[in-house]
Each structure stands twice: as structure tokens, then as C-alpha cells.
Scaffold this motif. Structure first.
Motif, mmCIF file in Angstrom:
data_model
loop_
_atom_site.group_PDB
_atom_site.id
_atom_site.type_symbol
_atom_site.label_atom_id
_atom_site.label_comp_id
_atom_site.label_asym_id
_atom_site.label_seq_id
_atom_site.Cartn_x
_atom_site.Cartn_y
_atom_site.Cartn_z
ATOM 1 N N VAL A 299 0.826 -1.209 0.000
ATOM 2 C CA VAL A 299 0.000 0.000 0.000
ATOM 3 C C VAL A 299 0.857 1.255 0.000
ATOM 4 O O VAL A 299 0.614 2.194 -0.773
ATOM 5 N N LYS A 300 1.878 1.307 0.844
ATOM 6 C CA LYS A 300 2.711 2.499 0.936
ATOM 7 C C LYS A 300 3.439 2.774 -0.379
ATOM 8 O O LYS A 300 3.506 3.931 -0.844
ATOM 9 N N GLU A 301 3.970 1.714 -0.992
ATOM 10 C CA GLU A 301 4.681 1.893 -2.264
ATOM 11 C C GLU A 301 3.722 2.270 -3.380
ATOM 12 O O GLU A 301 4.040 3.123 -4.232
ATOM 13 N N ALA A 302 2.535 1.676 -3.395
ATOM 14 C CA ALA A 302 1.535 2.013 -4.415
ATOM 15 C C ALA A 302 1.112 3.475 -4.289
ATOM 16 O O ALA A 302 0.904 4.164 -5.293
ATOM 17 N N TRP A 303 1.003 3.947 -3.041
ATOM 18 C CA TRP A 303 0.634 5.349 -2.830
ATOM 19 C C TRP A 303 1.717 6.296 -3.367
ATOM 20 O O TRP A 303 1.411 7.319 -3.989
ATOM 21 N N SER A 304 2.953 5.956 -3.168
ATOM 22 C CA SER A 304 4.054 6.777 -3.684
ATOM 23 C C SER A 304 4.027 6.815 -5.211
ATOM 24 O O SER A 304 4.279 7.874 -5.830
ATOM 25 N N ILE A 305 3.734 5.700 -5.836
ATOM 26 C CA ILE A 305 3.635 5.654 -7.304
ATOM 27 C C ILE A 305 2.502 6.552 -7.791
ATOM 28 O O ILE A 305 2.632 7.278 -8.790
ATOM 29 N N GLY A 306 1.377 6.553 -7.055
ATOM 30 C CA GLY A 306 0.255 7.398 -7.449
ATOM 31 C C GLY A 306 0.577 8.875 -7.328
ATOM 32 O O GLY A 306 0.202 9.675 -8.196
ATOM 33 N N VAL A 307 1.258 9.251 -6.266
ATOM 34 C CA VAL A 307 1.639 10.657 -6.071
ATOM 35 C C VAL A 307 2.590 11.106 -7.187
ATOM 36 O O VAL A 307 2.454 12.210 -7.745
ATOM 37 N N GLN A 308 3.551 10.269 -7.508
ATOM 38 C CA GLN A 308 4.504 10.616 -8.568
ATOM 39 C C GLN A 308 3.788 10.796 -9.897
ATOM 40 O O GLN A 308 4.112 11.710 -10.678
ATOM 41 N N HIS A 309 2.807 9.949 -10.174
ATOM 42 C CA HIS A 309 2.076 10.048 -11.439
ATOM 43 C C HIS A 309 1.236 11.328 -11.483
ATOM 44 O O HIS A 309 1.201 12.024 -12.513
ATOM 45 N N ALA A 310 0.570 11.670 -10.373
ATOM 46 C CA ALA A 310 -0.306 12.843 -10.361
ATOM 47 C C ALA A 310 0.470 14.146 -10.460
ATOM 48 O O ALA A 310 -0.031 15.133 -11.016
ATOM 49 N N THR A 311 1.680 14.167 -9.940
ATOM 50 C CA THR A 311 2.477 15.398 -9.975
ATOM 51 C C THR A 311 3.260 15.559 -11.280
ATOM 52 O O THR A 311 3.875 16.617 -11.512
ATOM 53 N N SER A 312 3.258 14.546 -12.098
ATOM 54 C CA SER A 312 4.028 14.619 -13.352
ATOM 55 C C SER A 312 3.118 14.570 -14.579
ATOM 56 O O SER A 312 3.508 14.067 -15.636
ATOM 57 N N LEU A 313 1.906 15.077 -14.452
ATOM 58 C CA LEU A 313 0.969 15.082 -15.581
ATOM 59 C C LEU A 313 1.401 16.101 -16.639
ATOM 60 O O LEU A 313 1.883 17.197 -16.310
ATOM 61 N N SER A 314 1.185 15.747 -17.860
ATOM 62 C CA SER A 314 1.424 16.698 -18.953
ATOM 63 C C SER A 314 0.277 17.685 -19.006
ATOM 64 O O SER A 314 -0.811 17.417 -18.485
ATOM 65 N N PRO A 315 0.477 18.862 -19.626
ATOM 66 C CA PRO A 315 -0.624 19.837 -19.724
ATOM 67 C C PRO A 315 -1.873 19.254 -20.382
ATOM 68 O O PRO A 315 -3.001 19.556 -19.971
ATOM 69 N N GLN A 316 -1.692 18.437 -21.391
ATOM 70 C CA GLN A 316 -2.845 17.837 -22.057
ATOM 71 C C GLN A 316 -3.600 16.888 -21.116
ATOM 72 O O GLN A 316 -4.833 16.881 -21.069
ATOM 73 N N GLU A 317 -2.831 16.043 -20.411
ATOM 74 C CA GLU A 317 -3.459 15.108 -19.463
ATOM 75 C C GLU A 317 -4.169 15.866 -18.332
ATOM 76 O O GLU A 317 -5.278 15.504 -17.930
ATOM 77 N N LYS A 318 -3.516 16.888 -17.862
ATOM 78 C CA LYS A 318 -4.115 17.667 -16.770
ATOM 79 C C LYS A 318 -5.392 18.367 -17.225
ATOM 80 O O LYS A 318 -6.383 18.417 -16.481
ATOM 81 N N GLU A 319 -5.390 18.905 -18.441
ATOM 82 C CA GLU A 319 -6.586 19.578 -18.962
ATOM 83 C C GLU A 319 -7.741 18.582 -19.125
ATOM 84 O O GLU A 319 -8.897 18.897 -18.820
ATOM 85 N N LYS A 320 -7.406 17.411 -19.602
ATOM 86 C CA LYS A 320 -8.433 16.381 -19.771
ATOM 87 C C LYS A 320 -9.030 15.969 -18.433
ATOM 88 O O LYS A 320 -10.255 15.845 -18.286
ATOM 89 N N LEU A 321 -8.176 15.768 -17.447
ATOM 90 C CA LEU A 321 -8.656 15.358 -16.128
ATOM 91 C C LEU A 321 -9.451 16.479 -15.435
ATOM 92 O O LEU A 321 -10.404 16.214 -14.714
ATOM 93 N N GLN A 322 -9.035 17.719 -15.692
ATOM 94 C CA GLN A 322 -9.752 18.837 -15.096
ATOM 95 C C GLN A 322 -11.171 18.953 -15.660
ATOM 96 O O GLN A 322 -12.120 19.275 -14.937
#
Length: 306
Positions: free
Chosen positions: A147-170
């Protein structure tokens, strides 16, 4: 032998009535008496004796004295069941430990009842691009990492979104926010205003007695709580431009000092507004809830401040 001699001789006495059957005893006695009468008939004097019917009555009276109809048996009173020692003994007072356990049990039951009254709002969708990215990544790696390692992977993915990915998710987050608002409004309208009022009361109580905060349910149908003269004054003063650039705490301190120094004639103006707002609330309360509003300490009318 005369009748009287026979009687004195005890001949008749030997005819014991107890030895005769119940049904034939009388007949046999009559026959024996007849024979005695014939035996003594040579005497010129006619024997004098009572009629057979009298002897029969006497015989029956003596023979069946104990065979008469028995008296009704009196009712035997029911024996009272003796009380046991346990029923007589008073309940022993609870110990401190038992009292504490009972108190906890009652409190849990009370909290359970409050939660049932407080209502459970519908589950909300994620309303931020960051949260959506985290949710998607955690679902993707679920079961592959601790769980702890999976959470770290999720945080890294969310903070490294491209502008296109971020716009889509927004865009998805904005759609979720609108869906949440619609679902919330439909959920509120599925309950009566009185149910929402009781739910908010239960939520306030739960917030006070527990560690978790239960926000009030917003419902435009509910009448707004009446304001006091001081709150009306503070609200009006906060709307002016005199307090721009100041924190709420600083502004409240200044306004509170102004209220203290305010002449009574001006305070009466705000007290009049308070009474009018109370009258508005009482009217709306009756219309919305179908019952009178709780009593208030404000009994004056607006004309009292004119």
C-alpha cells in the motif's frame, strides 16, 4: 303372649335395622310385625301400636341419617406461592465498573440513533485533476505493490501530468462537480424539510460529542435562522469598505468596540430589525415545518422601538 309383653321382651329390639337390606328391610319388618300380631291375637285386647308408616318413617330416619345429601364442600383457598429469596431481595447496586459499562452502552445506542437521524449523503465523485490521476493510478497498480509503495507511485504520477493530461482530467473533474451538485440536490429534495431540520440537529449533536465533524445539510427550503441585533449590526458593517485589508478577527474586534459605544437610540434601530426578522422566521417556520417555531426571549414588537 300380649303385644306389650313381646315388646318388653325385646323381641322387636332384636330386629336390628342395620342387618336388613336397604330396599327389603321395611317389607321384612312389616311381615314380622304381622306374625307377632297373629301370635297374640288370642287375647281379647287388641294390640295398640303405631302405624307401619310411622315405624317406616322412624326406620328410614335412623337408617339413612348418614346417607343424606352431603354439604357443599367449601372452596379450599389456593396456596400462595412463597416468594423466593431472590424476588424479595432488592437488586444490588451496580459497581463503578458496571455503571461505566452501562453508560458506554447507552451512549453508543444514542450515537447510533443520532446517526440514523442525521442521514447519509450520497457518495461524491472526485472533483480535482490531481485526485483523478491518483485514483486512476492506484486502481492500475492495485495488488501489485504494498500500500505504501503504491501510494508513492500514485503521487509521482499525479504530480508529473502533462498539460494535455491535466486539462483532460480537469474537464472530468468539472463534470463530476456538476454531477455531485445534482445528486446532492436530488437527495435533499427526497426528504421533507422537517427531516432535514432533524438531521441537522442530530449532526450538530454528533459534532459536539464526538471527534468527527458532521457538516449541516444545505437546503434552500429551510427558513433562515433569525439574527440578533448585534449580528445584524456586524453583518452590515462587514459589508462596508472600511475593513478591507483586515482579517476577520481584527474587523470583529473593531466592530464590537463600535457596538459598545453605539448610542441606545441607534441600538434600538437594530433591535427593531431583530424583532422583524424573528417575525419573518416564525411565519416561515409554520409554513415550511407545519408547526410553531420554538419560543424566543424576544417579545417586543417593532413599534416598541419607534
Amino acid at each position: 303372649m300380649s303385644w306389650q309383653s313381646a315388646a318388653r321382651g325385646g323381641f322387636v329390639r332384636t330386629l336390628h335395622r342395620g342387618g336388613l337390606p336397604i330396599r327389603t328391610g321395611v317389607t321384612d319388618l312389616q311381615n314380622q310385625l304381622s306374625r307377632i300380631s297373629l301370635a297374640t291375637n288370642s287375647s281379647p285386647a287388641r294390640p295398640q301400636f303405631q302405624p307401619i308408616s310411622s315405624i317406616q318413617s322412624l326406620f328410614q330416619a335412623n337408617s339413612f341419617a348418614t346417607a343424606s345429601t352431603p354439604l357443599k364442600a367449601s372452596k379450599t383457598p389456593k396456596a400462595k406461592t412463597p416468594k423466593t429469596a431472590d424476588s424479595k431481595a432488592k437488586k444490588a447496586p451496580l459497581s463503578e465498573k458496571q455503571q461505566e459499562a452501562l453508560k458506554i452502552k447507552q451512549q453508543r445506542a444514542h450515537i447510533k440513533e443520532l446517526k440514523a437521524t442525521a442521514l447519509v449523503r450520497p457518495k461524491r465523485l472526485v472533483t480535482s485533476a490531481y485526485g483523478l490521476a491518483m485514483t486512476e493510478k492506484l486502481q492500475e497498480v492495485k495488488g501489485q505493490y504494498p500500500v505504501k509503495e503504491a501510494w508513492s507511485i500514485g503521487v509521482q504520477h499525479a504530480t508529473s501530468l502533462s498539460p494535455q493530461e491535466k486539462e483532460k482530467l480537469q474537464a472530468q473533474a468539472d463534470a463530476n462537480r456538476a454531477a455531485n451538485a445534482a445528486a446532492y440536490d436530488a437527495w435533499v429534495k427526497s426528504h421533507t424539510p422537517l427531516q432535514i431540520k432533524d438531521a441537522n440537529t442530530a449532526r450538530l449533536t454528533l459534532s459536539r460529542i464526538g471527534k468527527k465533524t458532521y457538516p449541516a445539510i444545505k437546503d434552500d427550503r429551510l427558513p433562515k435562522t433569525p439574527q440578533s441585533a448585534y449580528i445584524i449590526f456586524v453583518t452590515q458593517r462587514m459589508e462596508t469598505l472600511n475593513y478591507e485589508g483586515k482579517s476577520v478577527t481584527e474587523a470583529i474586534k473593531v466592530i464590537s468596540a463600535e457596538w459598545t459605544e453605539l448610542p441606545q437610540s441607534e441600538k434600538d434601530h437594530y433591535h427593531k430589525l431583530q424583532v422583524e426578522d424573528r417575525q419573518r422566521y416564525e411565519k416561515e417556520h409554520q409554513e415550511v415545518y407545519g408547526e410553531p417555531a420554538p419560543k424566543s426571549s424576544v417579545y417586543k414588537t417593532p413599534e416598541d422601538y419607534n
